[in-house]
Write an enzyme that holds these catalytic residues in place. Sequence first.
Site, PDB file in Angstrom:
ATOM      1  N   ASP A 267      22.946  -9.824  33.990  1.00  0.00           N
ATOM      2  CA  ASP A 267      23.031 -11.150  33.035  1.00  0.00           C
ATOM      3  C   ASP A 267      21.693 -11.789  33.067  1.00  0.00           C
ATOM      4  OD1 ASP A 267      25.373 -10.549  31.753  1.00  0.00           O
ATOM      5  OD2 ASP A 267      26.628 -12.076  33.231  1.00  0.00           O
TER       6      ASP A 267
ATOM      7  N   HIS B 185      27.098  -4.897  35.534  1.00  0.00           N
ATOM      8  CA  HIS B 185      28.663  -4.628  34.936  1.00  0.00           C
ATOM      9  C   HIS B 185      28.624  -4.244  33.531  1.00  0.00           C
ATOM     10  CE1 HIS B 185      27.189  -8.729  34.120  1.00  0.00           C
ATOM     11  NE2 HIS B 185      27.788  -8.849  33.155  1.00  0.00           N
TER      12      HIS B 185
ATOM     13  N   ARG C 121      41.137  -7.231  22.641  1.00  0.00           N
ATOM     14  CA  ARG C 121      40.760  -7.884  23.848  1.00  0.00           C
ATOM     15  C   ARG C 121      40.103  -9.061  23.790  1.00  0.00           C
ATOM     16  NH1 ARG C 121      36.281  -7.950  27.724  1.00  0.00           N
ATOM     17  NH2 ARG C 121      36.911  -7.221  29.781  1.00  0.00           N
TER      18      ARG C 121
ATOM     19  N   HIS D  15      24.827  -3.770  32.344  1.00  0.00           N
ATOM     20  CA  HIS D  15      23.834  -4.440  32.263  1.00  0.00           C
ATOM     21  C   HIS D  15      23.671  -5.535  33.221  1.00  0.00           C
ATOM     22  CE1 HIS D  15      26.802  -6.529  29.990  1.00  0.00           C
ATOM     23  NE2 HIS D  15      26.172  -7.867  30.299  1.00  0.00           N
TER      24      HIS D  15
END
Length: 678
Positions: A552, A622, A632, A550
Amino acid sequence: MDVNFKIYGFLTCILQALLLSSATLEPFDLLHDNGVEAFYKGDYGNVVRYMESALKSFSEVRQTRIRCRLKCSDQHRFDSFLTDKIFEVILYRGHCLNQCIEGKIGAQSMHKISEDAIQDFNRRNPYNYLQLAYRKLGQLDKAASAAHTYFQANPEHVEMGEDLEQYKAQKGVKEEDFIDRESRPHQKAFFAGVKLYDKGNYEESVTLFEEALTEYYRADVECRALCEGPQHFEEQKHVLYKYNLYELISDHYTQVLHCQHECVRDLATRPGRLSPVENYLPLHYDYLQFAYFQAGRNEEALECALTYLLFHEGEEFMTENMEYYREVLGHDGQPHKEAEQYLRRHKQELDLLLIGSSNLGVPYIEGHYWSSSGGREDDNRIPSGTDGWMDYVPISAKRNVTMSVLHELREGGPLLYENVRLVQNSDTLNGSQRVLFDDVISEDECSELKHLAHTVTAAGDGYKGKMSPHTPNEKFEGATVLKTLKYGYEGRVPLKSARLFYDVSEKARQIIESYFMLNSTLHFSYTHLVCRTAISGQQDHRNDLSHPIHADNCLLDPEANECWKEPPAYTYRDYSALLYLNGDFDGGEFIFTEMDAKTVTASVKPRCGRMVGFSSGGENPHGVRAVTRGQRCAVALWFTLDPLYRELERLQSDEVIQALDSQHMWDHGQHINPKDEL
């Protein structure tokens, strides 16, 4: 007397047509509702039957209205502005329309559908039901086609994107099954031509661009024909009208003209988008002139150059191309007649559509600037052609400089903190406005923030409580700075840990602002402490991403190679950063891709203290690879150059910090009364 007799005859014919009509096309809204009812009963065979029939009915009603309006307007033309003639033509045309339409689809009253129902079809909602029904019936090829069709108009629909990825991995589903059943012929041909052009297949692209132009002019005629139906009077109710007949007719045709003016915008707008492709129609001639040149067809190239200049008189690069073709051929040419006729009728509409791109001399597509002069070799006087629309500049540049001067993107400013190391810049990350740092925070700070995350984060925080907003195979948890400070004040976490989260995010902001050498303050847009945890038992044969590809601040449209700067995207975001807290997990790499959302240009493996920063627009698509084992954690940050979009919770956190500073409440072991108000 004669006039009254004619009117009586027209009305009699209309009534007879209503009574004698034998067409029985079922209304598409009724078929759709029957399909929805069947879906909730689990009757998937009937879901398919009803929804496919509804789509067919919707298309047939539309095409019938177009054909009949074109036929009747051609047979009964407004050749005179004499009042009595206008009324006579209107009556003849109305009678013609009633006979034509009702002879094809039955009584028109059956097909007067609510605006909400029509919007459902325009948003392609029936295909959502169809893909689920076909999947239940085991017809995965048809399910993939329905899913793809729906997703083209709803690219922000995360679940459908995930379904498509699953279909791609299914046996028996082929690449050719992913077709857009509702693709508009003029756009389908144009974007297919662009793909061939970009690959250097100029001869083949010519055929598609010519087809696209033919389909465009046909679609324009059809769009304007559809405008001639009933109109909505926004500010007045018809029964309360105080106007005379002439004012009513004038009001109606004013709205018809407004609708027709919107056709230029509509034809240049892809499904599901609000913003049109800037310079859409002239681009056809730009692509064509250069494709013809590459194919050795200079006569046609000259025609297209002259045609382009009809839209953009005096455009320097095309004027030079035109002169080149004239010199090579030894004679002049003529622009395309169809374009000349079109411009005579609709020049004002096109000018209004292009008004936002004028001062720079190049079109501005939402989120970036585009220049059509790429690739020119002045020394050899070779004509130039468009190299696509991918010369991106973040929208922040547009807000902070005048439109007459293109903002110069910079990087390489001071890092401000002694221990911070620059690892990679835009060049080594194969993009623009990208950077990677190490040692932004220490191991101890990473450990403390990760421990903080285990206490304060909540599943689905920031995504309306959805435990797995991006993939069902991971658990997503998050917390904001204000929530963390509140927990610290209540004694539920160490207050100094909450302060650390606040300070670390500020440190990241200062580094990004300084490195990219921004000439105005970078403000927080959103700050999030996030963890993604692999769900045990769901990691075998994963083919999805932890976070899909996508951008931002715009809606990524990989097939069109565009990013649309419009809601629901956070269009005000200008820069983004991710500060990682650990690396002891499997998968989870951060990746940059090309606009196709497939070609990976750079990959970053998270580790404690590592931070990736980048501009938030379509130049930096990204995502995150699947986390297949472990957890994570990171601090996710988004920034804006527009103070109007500052994060409210951040401003509240600033006030809390100031209050706590004034009370000297940061000492280790400070007792806080949890009943005290923050």
